[in-house]
Write an enzyme that holds these catalytic residues in place. Sequence first.
Site, PDB file in Angstrom:
ATOM      1  N   TYR A 132      92.570  13.129  35.377  1.00  0.00           N
ATOM      2  CA  TYR A 132      92.048  14.239  34.576  1.00  0.00           C
ATOM      3  C   TYR A 132      91.390  15.260  35.495  1.00  0.00           C
ATOM      4  O   TYR A 132      90.513  14.915  36.291  1.00  0.00           O
ATOM      5  CB  TYR A 132      91.031  13.756  33.535  1.00  0.00           C
ATOM      6  N   GLN A 265      75.545  23.109  41.975  1.00  0.00           N
ATOM      7  CA  GLN A 265      75.976  22.105  41.009  1.00  0.00           C
ATOM      8  C   GLN A 265      75.745  22.590  39.583  1.00  0.00           C
ATOM      9  O   GLN A 265      76.530  22.288  38.682  1.00  0.00           O
ATOM     10  CB  GLN A 265      75.246  20.779  41.250  1.00  0.00           C
ATOM     11  N   HIS A 268      78.524  24.460  37.455  1.00  0.00           N
ATOM     12  CA  HIS A 268      79.594  23.779  36.733  1.00  0.00           C
ATOM     13  C   HIS A 268      79.419  23.906  35.224  1.00  0.00           C
ATOM     14  O   HIS A 268      80.374  23.724  34.485  1.00  0.00           O
ATOM     15  CB  HIS A 268      79.632  22.296  37.112  1.00  0.00           C
ATOM     16  N   GLU A 333      74.196  11.927  40.681  1.00  0.00           N
ATOM     17  CA  GLU A 333      75.537  12.028  41.250  1.00  0.00           C
ATOM     18  C   GLU A 333      75.450  12.442  42.724  1.00  0.00           C
ATOM     19  O   GLU A 333      76.017  11.795  43.596  1.00  0.00           O
ATOM     20  CB  GLU A 333      76.332  13.059  40.453  1.00  0.00           C
ATOM     21  N   HIS A 334      74.760  13.538  42.992  1.00  0.00           N
ATOM     22  CA  HIS A 334      74.537  14.021  44.362  1.00  0.00           C
ATOM     23  C   HIS A 334      73.047  13.970  44.676  1.00  0.00           C
ATOM     24  O   HIS A 334      72.234  14.468  43.896  1.00  0.00           O
ATOM     25  CB  HIS A 334      74.998  15.471  44.532  1.00  0.00           C
ATOM     26  N   ASP A 367      82.148  17.881  48.121  1.00  0.00           N
ATOM     27  CA  ASP A 367      82.986  18.263  46.987  1.00  0.00           C
ATOM     28  C   ASP A 367      84.408  18.595  47.418  1.00  0.00           C
ATOM     29  O   ASP A 367      85.347  18.456  46.621  1.00  0.00           O
ATOM     30  CB  ASP A 367      82.394  19.486  46.276  1.00  0.00           C
ATOM     31  N   GLU A 421      81.921 -29.999  28.938  1.00  0.00           N
ATOM     32  CA  GLU A 421      82.276 -28.891  28.039  1.00  0.00           C
ATOM     33  C   GLU A 421      83.056 -29.351  26.820  1.00  0.00           C
ATOM     34  O   GLU A 421      83.371 -28.551  25.936  1.00  0.00           O
ATOM     35  CB  GLU A 421      83.086 -27.835  28.814  1.00  0.00           C
ATOM     36  N   HIS A 426      91.583 -30.379  29.707  1.00  0.00           N
ATOM     37  CA  HIS A 426      91.271 -29.962  31.069  1.00  0.00           C
ATOM     38  C   HIS A 426      91.119 -31.177  31.974  1.00  0.00           C
ATOM     39  O   HIS A 426      91.637 -31.213  33.101  1.00  0.00           O
ATOM     40  CB  HIS A 426      89.966 -29.147  31.093  1.00  0.00           C
TER      41      HIS A 426
END
Length: 436
Positions: A132, A265, A268, A333-334, A367, A421, A426
């Site tokens: 994307y 930033q 954006h 993020e940064h 970036d 168990e 098993h």
Amino acid sequence: MTGLLTTLDLRGTDTSDPHALRSVLPRPKAAEEPPIEQVRAVIERVRVGGDEALRAMTKEFDGVDIDAIRVDPDDVAGAVERIDPALRTALETAHRNIAAYHRAQLHDPARYERDGLVVRELRRPVDRAGLYVPSALAPLLSTALMTAVPAKVAGVHETVLCTAPGPDGKVDDGILAAAAIAGVDEVHRVAGPAAIAALAYGTESILAVDVIVGPGSARVAQAKREVASSGLVGVPSSFAGPSEVVVVADRDAVVEDVAIDIVLQAEHGPDGLAWLICWDEDVRAAVDEAVGRIVATSPRREHIEATLADAGYAVVVDGPAAAIDVANVIAPEHLELQTADSEDLLVRVKHAGAVFCGPWAPASVGDYVAGPNHVLPTYGSARFAGALRVDDFCKHIHVVSLDEAALRGLAPHVQAMAAAEGLAAHADSVRQRVER
């Protein structure tokens, strides 16, 4: 123009307890109120309506009538020649750096062997990856590289890119050129949660993929979470939403550099965050004033002001240690460390998508061309997730083999645990072998 950053004075506050600190730090509205119902409605429209729904929503949300959803492959390939030569060189340079860094993430398969027990690991790429690329507010051609390159390094056979068309119904040539340089197999001109739904469920034009990657708006990020919950498609664990930056600065920092890095930033658009953290009131005031001057003349003033109005803060703390305490709780993020002792502060950093150390390392280099991925965790998901990487396009399959002596040695332990168990079959699966 001044005062775009809301001041948060934490001097005298105990920042050592992250749980207490989290309760006093504001978060973007979209992080607290995700657009779940809106996104689910769009996903259902695409799941039921396929291509027809994609065309209708492209008209509704992007204001564009489209016929063919897929961009002609010849148009994609031709974009490399149509763009400015300087941009082509920049894209090719970025491609080389990104590919080299992500190839360094490849590693030999793990192997463990002891007393006749052998466990091996097979690394297998997914067959088909969805990429994307946001382009409604700005054509993020760099994201085409950042998503496609690690997929190709991983060995993904088919890469499928979705992005919004422009007002003329065409995809930006820069994005197409980046896609061509990175070897993307398909480009489709659809965007938003509708594109995420198409990649997850498939339509007449877009075959479903195995994993979806890439940043986006809060709605796009939420759409990835929704389709991942269906179990039909994989999505990396980070929440790759609107852009974020935290700049930690001291008296040695260049005020104009700190200010522009906060702004870059924020441009954006809304729903992200842009923070300054410092321990000097003069630094706070100077940076806030510089941010105001930069924004006043910015061609993206509207987007920057929208971000700063919701999540633009100047935080004043008692010192460097407290600054990193705050940054760790935000888990941005940064994270930029524009201080004289950036390497010393780096030791204290626990939660961040990417860290940029020193005066010569703006986040913009990361970036575009540094090499590491710019698809990074947002909304605090850096507490448990990191940057997009090659392994996000791979499965790791373990292969187990034993000889007879190994099974005989391990059988009693299998039987004891199976009995505890209450799983008789098993236990019998090893008992009948060793008794045979």
